[in-house]
Design a protein around this motif. Structure first.
Motif, PDB file in Angstrom:
ATOM      1  N   THR A  57      41.800  33.642   1.531  1.00  0.00           N
ATOM      2  CA  THR A  57      42.866  33.108   0.677  1.00  0.00           C
ATOM      3  C   THR A  57      43.956  32.467   1.523  1.00  0.00           C
ATOM      4  OG1 THR A  57      44.463  33.621  -1.070  1.00  0.00           O
ATOM      5  CG2 THR A  57      44.155  35.284   0.629  1.00  0.00           C
ATOM      6  N   GLU A  58      44.591  31.452   0.983  1.00  0.00           N
ATOM      7  CA  GLU A  58      45.758  30.843   1.619  1.00  0.00           C
ATOM      8  C   GLU A  58      47.016  31.152   0.817  1.00  0.00           C
ATOM      9  OE1 GLU A  58      44.525  26.783   1.759  1.00  0.00           O
ATOM     10  OE2 GLU A  58      44.783  26.440  -0.397  1.00  0.00           O
ATOM     11  N   GLU A  59      46.887  32.083  -0.130  1.00  0.00           N
ATOM     12  CA  GLU A  59      48.011  32.458  -1.000  1.00  0.00           C
ATOM     13  C   GLU A  59      48.572  33.820  -0.590  1.00  0.00           C
ATOM     14  OE1 GLU A  59      49.250  30.457  -3.160  1.00  0.00           O
ATOM     15  OE2 GLU A  59      47.657  28.949  -3.170  1.00  0.00           O
ATOM     16  N   ARG A  60      49.867  33.933  -0.549  1.00  0.00           N
ATOM     17  CA  ARG A  60      50.550  35.165  -0.146  1.00  0.00           C
ATOM     18  C   ARG A  60      50.979  36.029  -1.331  1.00  0.00           C
ATOM     19  NH1 ARG A  60      50.545  37.813   4.109  1.00  0.00           N
ATOM     20  NH2 ARG A  60      51.237  36.121   5.458  1.00  0.00           N
ATOM     21  N   LYS A 104      45.991  34.065   4.925  1.00  0.00           N
ATOM     22  CA  LYS A 104      47.032  35.056   4.666  1.00  0.00           C
ATOM     23  C   LYS A 104      46.428  36.456   4.698  1.00  0.00           C
ATOM     24  CE  LYS A 104      50.281  32.003   3.920  1.00  0.00           C
ATOM     25  NZ  LYS A 104      49.474  30.765   4.043  1.00  0.00           N
ATOM     26  N   GLY A 158      44.697  39.200  -2.606  1.00  0.00           N
ATOM     27  CA  GLY A 158      44.780  37.762  -2.423  1.00  0.00           C
ATOM     28  C   GLY A 158      43.526  37.023  -2.852  1.00  0.00           C
ATOM     29  N   ILE A 161      43.808  35.196  -6.103  1.00  0.00           N
ATOM     30  CA  ILE A 161      44.762  34.102  -6.253  1.00  0.00           C
ATOM     31  C   ILE A 161      44.152  32.815  -5.718  1.00  0.00           C
ATOM     32  CG2 ILE A 161      47.160  33.407  -5.908  1.00  0.00           C
ATOM     33  CD1 ILE A 161      47.729  36.217  -4.867  1.00  0.00           C
ATOM     34  N   GLY A 162      43.923  31.863  -6.599  1.00  0.00           N
ATOM     35  CA  GLY A 162      43.460  30.554  -6.173  1.00  0.00           C
ATOM     36  C   GLY A 162      41.956  30.389  -6.041  1.00  0.00           C
TER      37      GLY A 162
END
Length: 294
Positions: A57-60, A104, A158, A161-162
């Motif tokens: 994931t690149e979402e925090r 992340k 995470g 998310i996304g």
């Protein structure tokens, strides 16, 4: 100090934007070392240098039902311990995020006293900061898929998310299924499988009828009590997977894994070492079979 000492605060820790787990919940759920144990594997993969695509994931931040943000990402133990085993067996790994944004991690869950984790963090530091873009990968699929024998989706909240509604993840899963590759997912990682049904009917979901071990919704609903999260979950991924025809075998976490055809899953950080070994054994057996039949 008792594990559940009243001296430890149950108030989530504010990081300036969102909230990390309380000191109480960290004491109960976060270890300073992993249970990684090195294992010698066969030499099946030494000459082929097959790779595993690691989708992170690149979402925090996850916005909870009450509007507060939970500081999350991929769980470091669930991500890195299996990779230690992949490397031991000769498999290389490439890290990807949806658009190439920084990987992340749930840094508050990092086992800083574990020397094995320290070494692998240093080794892949550049990839964590500059991972490959899944978007570019899918766009250039004609020549990009060749080396990968499996896709690995680590856990941590995470992963919710996304990824579950991402069309590129959907295309990646379609390739995994079409080419009869392995899908490896631990803890909340199976949430990304939801992308395969995004925008289509449930009858087209490729993992309908499969069984998995994963982090149970029943536990996610209890986490705010200890201050692990600052509020109720915005949605429950297990519930959605069940609606698509997946059977989740566990309601608690006990370090369990499960193999259903070429989908390998595990329930939590407690399973990371066992999961890594199991994935390697399945992948090596598959590669050996191909060599013998080739």
């Amino acid at each position: 100090m008792s594990l559940f000492s009243n001296d430890l605060s149950k108030e989530p820790v504010f990081d300036g934007i969102g909230y990390e787990p309380s000191f109480f919940s960290r004491k109960a759920m976060v270890a300073t070392k992993t249970d990684y144990s090195k294992k010698k594997y066969g030499d099946v993969n030494k000459d082929t240098r097959k790779k595993i695509l690691v989708l992170c994931t690149e979402e925090r931040y996850m916005t909870m039902k009450n509007g507060k943000k939970f500081s999350t990402g991929n769980h470091p133990v669930e991500t890195l311990v299996p990779i230690l085993h992949f490397e031991q067996a000769g498999f290389e790994v490439d890290f990807y995020t949806p658009t190439g944004g920084t990987v992340k991690f749930e840094m508050w869950a990092m086992p800083y006293e574990d020397e094995h984790i320290g070494k692998i963090l240093e080794k892949y530091n550049t990839q964590f900061s500059n991972p490959h873009s899944l978007r570019n990968f899918i766009a250039d699929a004609s020549k990009a898929y060749v080396d990968y024998v499996a896709v690995f989706i680590p856990g941590g909240h995470g992963a919710m998310i996304g990824l579950p509604e991402n069309n590129d993840v959907k295309e990646l899963i379609k390739w995994v299924v079409a080419e009869d590759k392995y899908m490896l997912a631990i803890c909340h990682g199976p949430a990304a499988l939801l992308s395969a049904a995004y925008g289509v009917g449930e009858d087209e979901f490729p993992y309908k009828g499969y069984k998995i071990n994963s982090f149970p919704d029943e536990m996610d609903m209890t986490l705010p009590e200890s201050g692990y999260q600052p509020g109720e979950m915005p949605w429950l991924y297990g519930e959605k997977l069940k609606q698509l025809g997946i059977e989740i075998l566990n309601k608690k976490i006990a370090g369990d894994c499960h193999v259903d055809r070429k989908l390998i899953t595990a329930d939590s950080p407690l399973a990371a070492d066992k999961f890594g070994k199991l994935c390697v054994e399945e992948l090596l057996a598959c590669e050996k079979s191909k060599m013998n039949n080739g």
